[in-house]
Design a protein around this motif. Structure first.
Motif, PDB file in Angstrom:
ATOM      1  N   ILE A   1      22.932  22.179  71.098  1.00  0.00           N
ATOM      2  CA  ILE A   1      22.012  21.038  71.116  1.00  0.00           C
ATOM      3  C   ILE A   1      22.516  19.965  72.080  1.00  0.00           C
ATOM      4  O   ILE A   1      21.749  19.419  72.876  1.00  0.00           O
ATOM      5  N   ALA A   2      23.796  19.672  72.034  1.00  0.00           N
ATOM      6  CA  ALA A   2      24.356  18.639  72.908  1.00  0.00           C
ATOM      7  C   ALA A   2      24.271  19.043  74.376  1.00  0.00           C
ATOM      8  O   ALA A   2      23.941  18.209  75.226  1.00  0.00           O
ATOM      9  N   LYS A   3      24.553  20.293  74.684  1.00  0.00           N
ATOM     10  CA  LYS A   3      24.509  20.748  76.075  1.00  0.00           C
ATOM     11  C   LYS A   3      23.098  20.660  76.649  1.00  0.00           C
ATOM     12  O   LYS A   3      22.923  20.461  77.845  1.00  0.00           O
ATOM     13  N   ALA A   4      22.087  20.809  75.809  1.00  0.00           N
ATOM     14  CA  ALA A   4      20.705  20.710  76.270  1.00  0.00           C
ATOM     15  C   ALA A   4      20.322  19.266  76.600  1.00  0.00           C
ATOM     16  O   ALA A   4      19.384  19.042  77.366  1.00  0.00           O
ATOM     17  N   LEU A   5      21.044  18.303  76.058  1.00  0.00           N
ATOM     18  CA  LEU A   5      20.698  16.895  76.234  1.00  0.00           C
ATOM     19  C   LEU A   5      21.396  16.220  77.412  1.00  0.00           C
ATOM     20  O   LEU A   5      20.895  15.229  77.930  1.00  0.00           O
ATOM     21  N   VAL A   6      22.545  16.715  77.824  1.00  0.00           N
ATOM     22  CA  VAL A   6      23.400  15.982  78.755  1.00  0.00           C
ATOM     23  C   VAL A   6      23.271  16.479  80.199  1.00  0.00           C
ATOM     24  O   VAL A   6      22.753  17.555  80.459  1.00  0.00           O
TER      25      VAL A   6
ATOM     26  N   ASP B   1      29.269   9.255  80.850  1.00  0.00           N
ATOM     27  CA  ASP B   1      27.914   8.952  81.331  1.00  0.00           C
ATOM     28  C   ASP B   1      26.829   9.508  80.410  1.00  0.00           C
ATOM     29  O   ASP B   1      25.678   9.074  80.472  1.00  0.00           O
ATOM     30  N   ASP B   2      27.177  10.470  79.556  1.00  0.00           N
ATOM     31  CA  ASP B   2      26.191  11.143  78.707  1.00  0.00           C
ATOM     32  C   ASP B   2      26.149  10.632  77.272  1.00  0.00           C
ATOM     33  O   ASP B   2      25.338  11.109  76.476  1.00  0.00           O
ATOM     34  N   VAL B   3      26.991   9.692  76.935  1.00  0.00           N
ATOM     35  CA  VAL B   3      27.045   9.205  75.553  1.00  0.00           C
ATOM     36  C   VAL B   3      25.693   8.639  75.120  1.00  0.00           C
ATOM     37  O   VAL B   3      25.199   8.915  74.027  1.00  0.00           O
TER      38      VAL B   3
ATOM     39  N   GLY C   1      20.827   8.301  72.004  1.00  0.00           N
ATOM     40  CA  GLY C   1      19.396   8.024  72.076  1.00  0.00           C
ATOM     41  C   GLY C   1      19.068   6.582  71.761  1.00  0.00           C
ATOM     42  O   GLY C   1      19.929   5.795  71.366  1.00  0.00           O
ATOM     43  N   LYS C   2      17.812   6.226  71.974  1.00  0.00           N
ATOM     44  CA  LYS C   2      17.365   4.861  71.687  1.00  0.00           C
ATOM     45  C   LYS C   2      17.443   4.604  70.194  1.00  0.00           C
ATOM     46  O   LYS C   2      16.908   5.366  69.396  1.00  0.00           O
ATOM     47  N   GLN C   3      18.123   3.535  69.855  1.00  0.00           N
ATOM     48  CA  GLN C   3      18.323   3.119  68.458  1.00  0.00           C
ATOM     49  C   GLN C   3      18.947   4.229  67.610  1.00  0.00           C
ATOM     50  O   GLN C   3      18.743   4.287  66.399  1.00  0.00           O
ATOM     51  N   GLY C   4      19.684   5.152  68.246  1.00  0.00           N
ATOM     52  CA  GLY C   4      20.388   6.196  67.519  1.00  0.00           C
ATOM     53  C   GLY C   4      19.518   7.309  66.989  1.00  0.00           C
ATOM     54  O   GLY C   4      19.942   8.074  66.121  1.00  0.00           O
ATOM     55  N   ARG C   5      18.309   7.436  67.514  1.00  0.00           N
ATOM     56  CA  ARG C   5      17.378   8.435  66.973  1.00  0.00           C
ATOM     57  C   ARG C   5      17.834   9.867  67.209  1.00  0.00           C
ATOM     58  O   ARG C   5      17.703  10.720  66.321  1.00  0.00           O
ATOM     59  N   ILE C   6      18.369  10.161  68.384  1.00  0.00           N
ATOM     60  CA  ILE C   6      18.811  11.528  68.668  1.00  0.00           C
ATOM     61  C   ILE C   6      20.038  11.868  67.832  1.00  0.00           C
ATOM     62  O   ILE C   6      20.143  12.963  67.271  1.00  0.00           O
ATOM     63  N   ALA C   7      20.962  10.922  67.710  1.00  0.00           N
ATOM     64  CA  ALA C   7      22.151  11.148  66.881  1.00  0.00           C
ATOM     65  C   ALA C   7      21.752  11.382  65.430  1.00  0.00           C
ATOM     66  O   ALA C   7      22.294  12.267  64.762  1.00  0.00           O
TER      67      ALA C   7
END
Length: 76
Positions: free
Chosen positions: A8-13, A39-41, A46-52
């Protein structure tokens, strides 16, 4: 579970080669420490922590059958 967090993380960064997942086990808690390129943090959080929050929800749901609590920490 470790592979799920990594995929999941690799797909986002933008720098998938810098994604690493480490497992820390305590009494009744398993912590998956996700480290990414600085740079990928923001992309992983995500915005307002939504992805986390969504990532933590997926991992928690996948770990329902185990007797331990599961969480994801994001490190830079």
């Amino acid at each position: 579970m470790e592979e799920l967090v990594g995929v999941i993380a690799k797909a986002l960064v933008d720098h998938p080669e810098d994604v690493a997942v480490r497992i820390v086990e305590k009494d009744h808690l398993i912590v998956y420490e996700l480290s990414v390129h600085p740079d990928d943090v923001g992309k992983v959080i995500g915005k307002q922590g939504r992805i986390a929050k969504a990532l933590r929800t997926v991992v928690t749901s996948a770990a329902v059958k185990s007797d331990k609590r599961v969480t994801v920490d994001i490190l830079s």
